[in-house]
Write an enzyme that holds these catalytic residues in place. Structure first.
Site, PDB file in Angstrom:
ATOM      1  N   ASP A  58       0.854  -1.189   0.000  1.00  8.67           N
ATOM      2  CA  ASP A  58       0.000   0.000   0.000  1.00  8.67           C
ATOM      3  C   ASP A  58       0.883   1.229   0.000  1.00  8.67           C
ATOM      4  O   ASP A  58       1.947   1.239   0.606  1.00  8.67           O
ATOM      5  CB  ASP A  58      -0.988  -0.003   1.175  1.00  8.67           C
ATOM      6  CG  ASP A  58      -0.316  -0.104   2.533  1.00  8.67           C
ATOM      7  OD1 ASP A  58      -0.087   0.943   3.160  1.00  8.67           O
ATOM      8  OD2 ASP A  58      -0.031  -1.237   2.968  1.00  8.67           O
ATOM      9  N   GLU A 150      -7.677   4.775  12.011  1.00 10.96           N
ATOM     10  CA  GLU A 150      -6.503   4.491  12.839  1.00 10.96           C
ATOM     11  C   GLU A 150      -6.466   5.242  14.157  1.00 10.96           C
ATOM     12  O   GLU A 150      -5.744   4.846  15.067  1.00 10.96           O
ATOM     13  CB  GLU A 150      -5.226   4.848  12.066  1.00 10.96           C
ATOM     14  CG  GLU A 150      -5.050   4.119  10.759  1.00 10.96           C
ATOM     15  CD  GLU A 150      -3.735   4.474  10.095  1.00 10.96           C
ATOM     16  OE1 GLU A 150      -2.778   4.847  10.820  1.00 10.96           O
ATOM     17  OE2 GLU A 150      -3.650   4.412   8.859  1.00 10.96           O
TER      18      GLU A 150
END
Length: 254
Positions: A58, A150
């Site tokens: 990613d 997150e």
């Protein structure tokens, strides 16, 4: 009496040697099992978990300008990179500086691609979804959209879950596919939980070497954040897909 003492000493030493042998065998089996679960790939600069056949990375603007043909052509002892998650947006109006270039060039190089939105818990889920949808253009064969959650930013869990669900609903209604959730296993357990167990999960966990430490099912696993890839001049996250090529094809957009 002395004979009995000598016998006892011999028995003691025999038992001690047996214990040491058993401990050595247990340690050997333990480290052998660890070796069976992951292998160090010097060229990638990271450990690669075995028993997974589909690998990917990613990226975002942090990786700078990427040479995608070099990324896709890199192969080390049978391990090559098939897919990439690309950061598209963040918050209410931010678009990743490298997104459009990465999105087009990764596809042209033959990579399976997916776009993700970095979620800010302090902002409206709907407004963030609209930013994401206005930026991406999905095609057949792409990975479903991803929300990257997150940090709480001090927001209470009930409101985080409400805003995440709002983002997921808006994106699913617009695209017709169920989005994925990216987060660490600890964040998922502490702040999201059972409410989102029906969504495909891309789990981040770097401690265990065979699978992420989470009870629920998962689709992708980010197992390293310090890999190296030809064509990328910065550290990059490594991932695996939990399944074979047929399972991955079934997950992709029709």
């Amino acid at each position: 009496m002395r004979k009995k003492l000598k016998i006892r000493k011999w028995v003691f030493w025999i038992l001690a040697l047996l214990v040491l042998a058993i401990v050595a065998i247990i340690n050997f089996q333990f480290w052998r099992s660890r070796e069976d679960r992951f292998v160090r790939y010097q060229e990638f600069g990271t450990d690669i978990p075995v028993n997974y056949s589909i690998h990917g990375i990613d990226v975002s603007w942090h990786q700078g300008r990427i040479n995608w043909p070099m990324v896709h052509s890199m192969e080390v002892r049978g391990v090559h990179l098939d897919f990439v998650f690309i950061k598209a947006t963040e918050g209410l109006g931010r678009v990743d500086a490298q997104f459009r270039r990465n999105w087009d060039e990764a596809r042209d190089a033959g990579m399976i691609r997916g776009a993700y939105h970095y979620f800010l818990a302090t902002k409206s889920g709907r407004a963030q979804a609209e930013n994401f949808l206005a930026t991406i253009t999905l095609e057949s064969g792409d990975i479903p959209p991803v929300i990257d959650v997150e940090d709480t930013y001090g927001v209470r869990d009930t409101l985080i879950r409400q805003r995440v669900k709002e983002w997921l609903d808006v994106v699913q209604t617009s695209t017709g596919v169920k989005p994925l959730i990216y987060t660490s296993v600890d964040f998922y357990d502490r702040h999201l939980g059972r409410m989102f167990d029906d969504y495909p999960l891309w789990a981040a966990h770097y401690i265990q070497k065979d699978r992420p430490r989470i009870a629920r099912d998962w689709s992708f696993w980010q197992h390293s954040e310090s890999g190296h890839v030809s064509g990328i001049n910065a550290p990059v996250d490594f991932n695996v897909f939990f399944g074979d090529s047929l399972a991955l094809k079934q997950l992709l957009l029709p």
